[in-house]
Structures are given as structure tokens and as C-alpha cells.
Design a protein around this motif. Structure first.
Motif, short mmCIF file in Angstrom:
data_model
loop_
_atom_site.label_atom_id
_atom_site.label_comp_id
_atom_site.label_asym_id
_atom_site.label_seq_id
_atom_site.Cartn_x
_atom_site.Cartn_y
_atom_site.Cartn_z
N GLY A 1 -10.22 -12.42 21.89
CA GLY A 1 -11.37 -12.39 22.80
C GLY A 1 -12.26 -11.17 22.68
N GLY A 2 -11.92 -10.24 21.81
CA GLY A 2 -12.76 -9.05 21.64
C GLY A 2 -12.53 -8.02 22.73
N VAL A 3 -13.52 -7.23 23.00
CA VAL A 3 -13.47 -6.19 24.03
C VAL A 3 -14.43 -6.61 25.14
CG1 VAL A 3 -13.91 -3.75 24.56
CG2 VAL A 3 -12.95 -4.38 22.33
N ASN A 4 -13.86 -6.84 26.32
CA ASN A 4 -14.66 -7.32 27.46
C ASN A 4 -15.48 -8.55 27.07
OD1 ASN A 4 -13.70 -5.26 29.13
ND2 ASN A 4 -15.31 -3.88 28.47
N GLY A 5 -14.86 -9.42 26.27
CA GLY A 5 -15.52 -10.66 25.88
C GLY A 5 -16.45 -10.56 24.69
N GLN A 6 -16.64 -9.37 24.16
CA GLN A 6 -17.54 -9.19 23.02
C GLN A 6 -16.73 -8.97 21.74
OE1 GLN A 6 -20.77 -6.50 23.28
NE2 GLN A 6 -21.82 -7.84 24.72
N LYS A 7 -17.10 -9.67 20.69
CA LYS A 7 -16.45 -9.51 19.39
C LYS A 7 -16.88 -8.19 18.76
CE LYS A 7 -14.80 -13.77 19.29
NZ LYS A 7 -13.54 -14.29 18.94
N LEU A 8 -15.93 -7.54 18.09
CA LEU A 8 -16.23 -6.30 17.38
C LEU A 8 -16.83 -6.62 16.02
CD1 LEU A 8 -12.99 -4.20 17.99
CD2 LEU A 8 -15.16 -4.03 19.19
N GLN A 9 -17.75 -5.79 15.59
CA GLN A 9 -18.30 -5.87 14.24
C GLN A 9 -17.99 -4.55 13.55
OE1 GLN A 9 -22.57 -6.16 13.94
NE2 GLN A 9 -22.51 -6.27 11.71
N LEU A 10 -17.34 -4.61 12.40
CA LEU A 10 -16.97 -3.42 11.64
C LEU A 10 -17.93 -3.26 10.47
CD1 LEU A 10 -14.95 -1.09 11.04
CD2 LEU A 10 -13.63 -2.76 9.71
N ILE A 11 -18.55 -2.10 10.38
CA ILE A 11 -19.42 -1.78 9.25
C ILE A 11 -18.75 -0.63 8.50
CG2 ILE A 11 -21.69 -0.96 8.55
CD1 ILE A 11 -22.71 -2.08 11.31
N VAL A 12 -18.42 -0.87 7.22
CA VAL A 12 -17.68 0.11 6.43
C VAL A 12 -18.51 0.54 5.23
CG1 VAL A 12 -15.58 0.53 5.09
CG2 VAL A 12 -15.49 -0.97 7.09
N TYR A 13 -18.54 1.85 5.00
CA TYR A 13 -19.16 2.41 3.80
C TYR A 13 -18.12 3.24 3.04
CZ TYR A 13 -23.64 1.12 5.89
OH TYR A 13 -24.69 0.42 6.45
N ASP A 14 -18.26 3.27 1.73
CA ASP A 14 -17.36 4.01 0.85
C ASP A 14 -18.04 5.29 0.37
OD1 ASP A 14 -15.56 4.92 -1.06
OD2 ASP A 14 -15.98 3.32 -2.50
N ASP A 15 -17.49 6.44 0.77
CA ASP A 15 -18.08 7.71 0.37
C ASP A 15 -17.50 8.25 -0.95
OD1 ASP A 15 -15.61 8.92 0.96
OD2 ASP A 15 -16.30 9.79 2.83
N GLY A 16 -16.49 7.58 -1.51
CA GLY A 16 -15.90 8.04 -2.76
C GLY A 16 -15.33 9.45 -2.67
N ALA A 17 -15.00 9.89 -1.46
CA ALA A 17 -14.50 11.25 -1.19
C ALA A 17 -15.55 12.31 -1.47
CB ALA A 17 -13.20 11.53 -1.94
N LYS A 18 -16.81 11.96 -1.29
CA LYS A 18 -17.92 12.91 -1.48
C LYS A 18 -18.57 13.17 -0.13
CE LYS A 18 -18.85 11.35 -6.14
NZ LYS A 18 -19.11 10.01 -6.61
N ALA A 19 -18.57 14.42 0.29
CA ALA A 19 -19.12 14.79 1.61
C ALA A 19 -20.60 14.43 1.72
CB ALA A 19 -18.91 16.27 1.87
N SER A 20 -21.36 14.59 0.64
CA SER A 20 -22.80 14.27 0.69
C SER A 20 -23.02 12.78 0.94
CB SER A 20 -23.49 14.71 -0.60
OG SER A 20 -22.92 14.04 -1.72
N GLU A 21 -22.18 11.93 0.32
CA GLU A 21 -22.27 10.49 0.56
C GLU A 21 -21.89 10.16 2.01
OE1 GLU A 21 -23.12 7.80 -1.61
OE2 GLU A 21 -23.93 9.45 -2.80
N ALA A 22 -20.85 10.82 2.50
CA ALA A 22 -20.41 10.59 3.87
C ALA A 22 -21.53 10.90 4.86
CB ALA A 22 -19.17 11.43 4.18
N LEU A 23 -22.22 12.00 4.62
CA LEU A 23 -23.33 12.39 5.50
C LEU A 23 -24.44 11.34 5.49
CD1 LEU A 23 -24.71 14.43 7.36
CD2 LEU A 23 -25.48 15.65 5.31
#
Length: 199
Positions: free
Chosen positions: A32-54
Motif C-alpha cells: 500500500g505504499g506510505v500513507n496510501g502513496q506508492k514510492l518512486q525510486l530514482i537511482v543514479y550511478d556516480d561510478g564512485a566519482k564525487a563530481s558525478e555524485a554532486l
């Protein structure tokens, strides 16, 4: 939102973190999600690079409009992203280990693993039980390696541990033969502590 090191030298952390987050979201949404709302996950891959993470942290805030952040597989990536989430006042739960992530205490930043200080204390406790008092440290040159090295050096005297020799290695180094040869040449060393995670 999540920025993880799915590829690169920290992929052994980031890839399982991604899969775990996906499983949690699936399980939460199936009930049922959180309080009736489904979660949406957005994932990015930084390749272990701080500049990409930023870059991805800014995208998560400005474009994706996330309401919470989990990630930062590495200390370097996490430290790069902290100002973005603090300014946006978005809860940021880091998966990285360095104590600098939570000290000083920040209103919007948390972490799940134990600190590198705690890791040093546990390692030194184990060494003491084995009556190994003189060590060498080989530390990674990345943010976590430097932080854990500093924490181990700080807690060593209180633990009764003498650091007789130190070496370092880079994040992509795969052969530590020169460093280990230098350590082996120090006759007083009883154990080697690796403060970092390299390949």
C-alpha cells in the motif's frame, strides 16, 4: 532519490545497495505504499566519482523533486552531496562510513553504518585480545581511507596500539607488493590494518 556507486571501484557496495533499495520499494508499494502513496525510486550511478555524485544530487533536487535521499556509497560522494541536501532541507541518509558525515551534527544528514572510529576501536580490541600491539597501517588515498586512517591514529594510544609503519594505496591500485614489502621490512610489526577499501 539515490546516488550510488553501481559501477567503478566501489561497485561491490553500490550494486547491492541499489538492489536492496529496489526490493524495499517493491515491498513497501506491495503493502500500500506510505500513507496510501506508492514510492518512486530514482537511482543514479556516480561510478564512485564525487563530481558525478554532486551533479546527480542537484538533478534529484532541481529536476526530480525528491522528498528524501538514500545513498552515497562512498564517503567522497556523500561529502560532495551534503551541501545540496542541506540547502534544500531534504533528509539525506548516507550509506558511507566516515565520521565526518555526521560530525559535526547536521539537521538533514544521517548515516546507517557504524563510523570509522567505531571500526578502529573494534579492530584494536580484537588485536589486544590476540596480544598484537604493534601494527602497520595501509590506507586508501580516498576520502574514507584517509578518514579511517586518521581515526585509527587518534584512538591507537588509548587502545594501547603502536603504529610502527604506514603506507597508502590509490583507489584503483590492484597490486600492493611494494607497500607490503616495505611493511615486511619493519621487524616490529605484528599485524597490518587496512583502513580503506581498494580493489
Amino acid at each position: 532519490g539515490a546516488v550510488l556507486s553501481i559501477t567503478g571501484p566501489a561497485s561491490f557496495l553500490g550494486d547491492p545497495e541499489k538492489k536492496t533499495l529496489e526490493m524495499y520499494v517493491e515491498d513497501i508499494n506491495a503493502t500500500g505504499g506510505v500513507n496510501g502513496q506508492k514510492l518512486q525510486l530514482i537511482v543514479y550511478d556516480d561510478g564512485a566519482k564525487a563530481s558525478e555524485a554532486l551533479t546527480f544530487a542537484k538533478r534529484l533536487v532541481d529536476e526530480d523533486k525528491i522528498v528524501a535521499m538514500v545513498g552515497g556509497s562512498t564517503t567522497g560522494s556523500t561529502l560532495a552531496m551534503i551541501p545540496v541536501f542541506e540547502e534544500a532541507q531534504i533528509p539525506f541518509i548516507s550509506l558511507a562510513g566516515a565520521i565526518q558525515i555526521i560530525q559535526p551534527v547536521r539537521k538533514w544528514v544521517f548515516k546507517t553504518p557504524h563510523t570509522d572510529t567505531m571500526a578502529c576501536e573494534k579492530i584494536f580490541g580484537d588485536l589486544n585480545r590476540r596480544n598484537l600491539k604493534t601494527i602497520a597501517i595501509i590506507s586508501g588515498a580516498d576520502a574514507f581511507g584517509k578518514s579511517m586512517r586518521d581515526q585509527c591514529v587518534a584512538v591507537a594510544p588509548k587502545a594501547g596500539i603502536t603504529i610502527a609503519h604506514e603506507e597508502t594505496y590509490g583507489p584503483s591500485d590492484t597490486d600492493m607488493t611494494p607497500q607490503l614489502t616495505n611493511i615486511k621490512g619493519n621487524a616490529g610489526v605484528q599485524a597490518v590494518v587496512n583502513t580503506g577499501f581498494g580493489q
